[in-house]
Motif scaffolding. Structure first.
Motif, PDB file in Angstrom:
ATOM      1  N   MET A  43       1.292  -0.825   0.224  1.00  0.00           N
ATOM      2  CA  MET A  43       0.028  -0.016  -0.159  1.00  0.00           C
ATOM      3  C   MET A  43       0.720   1.526   0.097  1.00  0.00           C
ATOM      4  N   LEU A  44       0.230   2.176  -0.422  1.00  0.00           N
ATOM      5  CA  LEU A  44       0.888   3.442  -0.691  1.00  0.00           C
ATOM      6  C   LEU A  44       0.373   4.369   0.374  1.00  0.00           C
ATOM      7  N   PHE A  45       1.319   5.458   0.846  1.00  0.00           N
ATOM      8  CA  PHE A  45       1.069   6.785   1.860  1.00  0.00           C
ATOM      9  C   PHE A  45       1.525   7.614   1.591  1.00  0.00           C
ATOM     10  N   HIS A  46       1.223   8.211   1.300  1.00  0.00           N
ATOM     11  CA  HIS A  46       1.280  10.183   1.401  1.00  0.00           C
ATOM     12  C   HIS A  46       2.095  10.606   3.108  1.00  0.00           C
ATOM     13  N   ILE A  47       3.425  10.930   3.031  1.00  0.00           N
ATOM     14  CA  ILE A  47       3.717  11.108   4.368  1.00  0.00           C
ATOM     15  C   ILE A  47       3.812  12.975   4.121  1.00  0.00           C
ATOM     16  N   THR A  48       3.368  13.602   5.006  1.00  0.00           N
ATOM     17  CA  THR A  48       3.813  14.910   5.200  1.00  0.00           C
ATOM     18  C   THR A  48       4.155  15.018   6.530  1.00  0.00           C
ATOM     19  N   GLN A  49       5.725  15.268   6.893  1.00  0.00           N
ATOM     20  CA  GLN A  49       6.020  15.499   8.256  1.00  0.00           C
ATOM     21  C   GLN A  49       7.039  16.749   8.049  1.00  0.00           C
ATOM     22  N   SER A  50       6.886  17.705   9.465  1.00  0.00           N
ATOM     23  CA  SER A  50       6.942  18.868   9.642  1.00  0.00           C
ATOM     24  C   SER A  50       7.268  18.718  10.901  1.00  0.00           C
ATOM     25  N   HIS A  51       8.993  20.507  11.252  1.00  0.00           N
ATOM     26  CA  HIS A  51       9.261  20.127  12.054  1.00  0.00           C
ATOM     27  C   HIS A  51       9.047  21.591  12.733  1.00  0.00           C
ATOM     28  N   ALA A  52       9.430  22.208  13.862  1.00  0.00           N
ATOM     29  CA  ALA A  52       9.518  22.904  13.964  1.00  0.00           C
ATOM     30  C   ALA A  52      11.228  24.382  13.624  1.00  0.00           C
ATOM     31  N   PRO A  53      10.920  25.610  13.211  1.00  0.00           N
ATOM     32  CA  PRO A  53      12.558  25.479  13.231  1.00  0.00           C
ATOM     33  C   PRO A  53      13.431  25.251  13.690  1.00  0.00           C
ATOM     34  N   ALA A  54      13.076  25.430  15.018  1.00  0.00           N
ATOM     35  CA  ALA A  54      14.376  25.448  16.257  1.00  0.00           C
ATOM     36  C   ALA A  54      14.684  23.978  16.215  1.00  0.00           C
ATOM     37  N   ASP A  55      14.040  23.021  15.637  1.00  0.00           N
ATOM     38  CA  ASP A  55      14.277  21.500  16.007  1.00  0.00           C
ATOM     39  C   ASP A  55      14.568  20.999  14.253  1.00  0.00           C
ATOM     40  N   CYS A  56      15.170  22.137  13.173  1.00  0.00           N
ATOM     41  CA  CYS A  56      15.604  22.167  12.482  1.00  0.00           C
ATOM     42  C   CYS A  56      17.023  20.676  12.562  1.00  0.00           C
ATOM     43  N   PRO A  57      16.772  19.912  11.487  1.00  0.00           N
ATOM     44  CA  PRO A  57      18.036  19.127  12.021  1.00  0.00           C
ATOM     45  C   PRO A  57      19.197  19.470  10.184  1.00  0.00           C
ATOM     46  N   TYR A  58      18.957  20.457   9.886  1.00  0.00           N
ATOM     47  CA  TYR A  58      19.881  21.116   9.161  1.00  0.00           C
ATOM     48  C   TYR A  58      21.641  21.422   9.240  1.00  0.00           C
ATOM     49  N   GLY A  59      22.188  21.187   9.068  1.00  0.00           N
ATOM     50  CA  GLY A  59      23.575  20.692   9.489  1.00  0.00           C
ATOM     51  C   GLY A  59      23.583  19.258  10.723  1.00  0.00           C
ATOM     52  N   ALA A  60      22.578  19.323  10.925  1.00  0.00           N
ATOM     53  CA  ALA A  60      23.195  17.838  11.979  1.00  0.00           C
ATOM     54  C   ALA A  60      22.485  16.228  11.115  1.00  0.00           C
ATOM     55  N   GLY A  61      22.722  16.125   9.780  1.00  0.00           N
ATOM     56  CA  GLY A  61      21.933  14.768   9.623  1.00  0.00           C
ATOM     57  C   GLY A  61      20.899  15.043   8.319  1.00  0.00           C
ATOM     58  N   GLY A  62      20.594  16.713   8.379  1.00  0.00           N
ATOM     59  CA  GLY A  62      19.361  16.483   7.476  1.00  0.00           C
ATOM     60  C   GLY A  62      18.328  15.864   7.378  1.00  0.00           C
ATOM     61  N   SER A  63      17.330  16.542   6.864  1.00  0.00           N
ATOM     62  CA  SER A  63      15.891  16.451   7.128  1.00  0.00           C
ATOM     63  C   SER A  63      15.644  14.792   6.708  1.00  0.00           C
ATOM     64  N   ARG A  64      16.862  13.393   6.234  1.00  0.00           N
ATOM     65  CA  ARG A  64      17.098  12.045   6.014  1.00  0.00           C
ATOM     66  C   ARG A  64      16.972  11.552   7.656  1.00  0.00           C
ATOM     67  N   SER A  65      17.313  12.153   8.410  1.00  0.00           N
ATOM     68  CA  SER A  65      18.462  12.325   9.930  1.00  0.00           C
ATOM     69  C   SER A  65      16.176  11.788  10.651  1.00  0.00           C
ATOM     70  N   LEU A  66      15.873  12.421  10.332  1.00  0.00           N
ATOM     71  CA  LEU A  66      14.167  12.184  11.056  1.00  0.00           C
ATOM     72  C   LEU A  66      13.392  10.919  10.096  1.00  0.00           C
ATOM     73  N   PHE A  67      13.842   9.906   9.205  1.00  0.00           N
ATOM     74  CA  PHE A  67      12.853   9.045   8.780  1.00  0.00           C
ATOM     75  C   PHE A  67      14.161   8.156   8.846  1.00  0.00           C
ATOM     76  N   ASP A  68      13.487   6.432   8.542  1.00  0.00           N
ATOM     77  CA  ASP A  68      14.837   5.260   8.284  1.00  0.00           C
ATOM     78  C   ASP A  68      15.251   4.649   7.183  1.00  0.00           C
ATOM     79  N   GLY A  69      15.650   5.608   6.318  1.00  0.00           N
ATOM     80  CA  GLY A  69      15.247   5.292   5.370  1.00  0.00           C
ATOM     81  C   GLY A  69      16.190   4.434   4.427  1.00  0.00           C
ATOM     82  N   ASP A  70      16.591   3.269   5.368  1.00  0.00           N
ATOM     83  CA  ASP A  70      16.973   2.115   5.288  1.00  0.00           C
ATOM     84  C   ASP A  70      16.402   0.794   6.115  1.00  0.00           C
ATOM     85  N   HIS A  71      14.762   1.640   6.143  1.00  0.00           N
ATOM     86  CA  HIS A  71      14.104   0.025   6.482  1.00  0.00           C
ATOM     87  C   HIS A  71      13.917  -0.695   5.349  1.00  0.00           C
TER      88      HIS A  71
END
Length: 85
Positions: free
Chosen positions: A1-29
């Protein structure tokens, strides 16, 4: 089954420079396939289309960002609904 996911974070929690947005999910699952991935950097939002057959796999896929993100998850399909009758 396909799922559309909209994943948001607060600016204070931005992973820019610390793993990036891909660090917010397990792309190797092993049980979730990413079919599409897009960013809206100024809005601190990531859009994904993923495929999996079990909600537990989807939850595990999203676990890395669970403490700092909010997700909207919508099942989607490329097949139209059959006409009645």
């Amino acid at each position: 089954m396909l799922f559309h996911i909209t994943q948001s974070h607060a600016p204070a929690d931005c992973p820019y420079g610390a793993g990036g947005s891909r660090s917010l999910f397990d792309g190797d699952h092993p049980n979730v396939t990413i079919r599409g991935y897009w960013l809206a950097f100024p809005q601190h939002t990531t859009y994904l289309v993923v495929e999996t057959d079990d909600i537990a796999h989807l939850q595990a896929f999203l676990r890395p960002g669970a403490a700092v993100t909010t997700c909207q998850i919508t099942p989607v399909s490329d097949r139209p609904v059959a006409a009645p009758g």
